[in-house]
Design a protein around this motif. Sequence first.
Motif, PDB file in Angstrom:
ATOM      1  N   ASN A 171      33.231  50.442 -23.374  1.00  0.00           N
ATOM      2  CA  ASN A 171      34.431  51.151 -22.909  1.00  0.00           C
ATOM      3  C   ASN A 171      35.467  51.431 -24.005  1.00  0.00           C
ATOM      4  OD1 ASN A 171      35.679  48.657 -23.240  1.00  0.00           O
ATOM      5  ND2 ASN A 171      35.558  48.122 -21.082  1.00  0.00           N
ATOM      6  N   ASN A 206      30.599  32.208 -16.411  1.00  0.00           N
ATOM      7  CA  ASN A 206      30.332  30.776 -16.318  1.00  0.00           C
ATOM      8  C   ASN A 206      29.935  30.224 -17.695  1.00  0.00           C
ATOM      9  OD1 ASN A 206      30.669  30.905 -13.454  1.00  0.00           O
ATOM     10  ND2 ASN A 206      28.553  31.585 -13.259  1.00  0.00           N
ATOM     11  N   ASN A 251      47.537  30.499 -17.961  1.00  0.00           N
ATOM     12  CA  ASN A 251      47.467  29.108 -17.515  1.00  0.00           C
ATOM     13  C   ASN A 251      46.623  28.275 -18.481  1.00  0.00           C
ATOM     14  OD1 ASN A 251      44.661  29.126 -16.804  1.00  0.00           O
ATOM     15  ND2 ASN A 251      45.117  29.924 -14.758  1.00  0.00           N
ATOM     16  N   THR A 263      36.809  50.058 -15.806  1.00  0.00           N
ATOM     17  CA  THR A 263      35.350  50.140 -15.992  1.00  0.00           C
ATOM     18  C   THR A 263      34.593  48.987 -15.341  1.00  0.00           C
ATOM     19  OG1 THR A 263      35.646  49.066 -18.136  1.00  0.00           O
ATOM     20  CG2 THR A 263      35.479  51.482 -18.137  1.00  0.00           C
ATOM     21  N   ASP A 279      38.870  36.140  -5.691  1.00  0.00           N
ATOM     22  CA  ASP A 279      39.268  34.962  -6.471  1.00  0.00           C
ATOM     23  C   ASP A 279      40.790  34.782  -6.379  1.00  0.00           C
ATOM     24  OD1 ASP A 279      39.002  32.798  -8.163  1.00  0.00           O
ATOM     25  OD2 ASP A 279      38.970  33.992 -10.000  1.00  0.00           O
TER      26      ASP A 279
END
Length: 389
Positions: free
Chosen positions: A46, A72, A150, A186, A198
């Motif tokens: 992109n 993950n 965070n 994208t 989420d």
Amino acid sequence: MQGSFSYYNPTRLHFGEDALASLKEELGNFGENVMLVYGKGSIKQNGIYDQIIAILKDCGKRIFEDSGVMPNPTLDKVREGCRLAKANAIDLILAVGGGSCCDYAKAVSASTYCEEDPWEKYFLKGEAVANRIIPIGCVLTMAGTGSEMNGGSVITDSKTHLKVGRVFEAEVFPKFSILNPVFTFTLPKNQMVAGCFDIMSHLLEQYFSDMDDNTSDYLIEGLLRSLIHSSKVAVKDPRNYEARSNIMWIATWALNTLVAKGKTTDWMVHMIGHSISGYTDATHGMTLAAVSLPYYRHILPYGLAKFKRYAMNVWNVSPEGKTDEQIAQEGLATMEAFMRELGLVMSIKDLGVTPEMFEGIARGTFILKGGYKVLTHEEIINLLKESFV
Ligand code: NZQ
Ligand code: ZN
């Protein structure tokens, strides 16, 4: 009641279509050696990669690329990143991608100069970071995790199937994060909606705890209403800047530690979801979607007043002529309809879970005590069965 707390968030944000223009100024605060962390190649497709490289070169930085960060992110990859960071005396880790790149960068940041085993010390035991920390910055390309503002870093040990979330101290938070909503255009649809859910889950994990009158809950209800509206628009019209920019901003506020202040929090949907990903490598937001409704229907009787409030204030359920239980159930039914409209995965079967994994997933689920009901091992197994439809 608003409990006692200290609040400090050190991340400087640059938000908007021109946000990347701030990268140059930010880079001036760090040394020459920059480790550029990214995933499996979307930023090359992109054009974001080319833009970043041009800015880094313009600022006279030496670039050390660390690509291939997987959704993950794994412990093995973190160990590899630490070796690279140490060997090249990295001054800044620049993560360009979604939550996985950002989480990975934090793990490398805290672990590179750790003289003990960082997995054991920081992720399994949760000890404070005492060693040198490499500063990180983030250019976000996917809205969802809140990792841009965070201390969260979620890493998977693929050998043991344990997916563990560590919340690092303020020194490990990104020093800066660049949020351009256009960079999220994208994203494939399934990733966009997984991100939306989420965000919703982060808000609900912090909402469904306590019963008393707390300002955080009003903030959460407002964020949820905006999220529901913008997600519906974005599903129909993914290039709608208004909707995508709202979603990106809500994601940051849903988990930049503000709305949890002064109250307890639940996080059991995340604990079960993490364990499912540990076994299947499934997309984070989809694991949450698949277990949320069985979980919330199960704990509803223990937090009935709050589920009633949720139905009325977030989903506009009319209370007239209905019992509290009926109102609360209608709220969850409306949430289910919304989830189906988004096209979320509603069954763990569709995430690659098999019944043989139930026992391991339940054992790998950390049981927390902040929600309305402390789950037993058997209850987790039952929830997995209910989601296996
Ligand atoms: O590998 P690349 O090329 O980057 O592709 C990614 C990946 O395949 C792709 N993607 C990202 N931006 C894109 C794009 N594709 C096209 N265009 C773009 N603009 O999307 C896929 C998913 O990316 P990933 O970073 O894995 O997604 P997400 O942001 O949802 O992060 C998930 C990870 O964050 C953890 C999750 O457990 C999971 O490991 N979490 C972190 C939290 C935190 N730090 O506080 C809290 C969350 O609850 C969560 O646990
Ligand atoms: Zn999450």
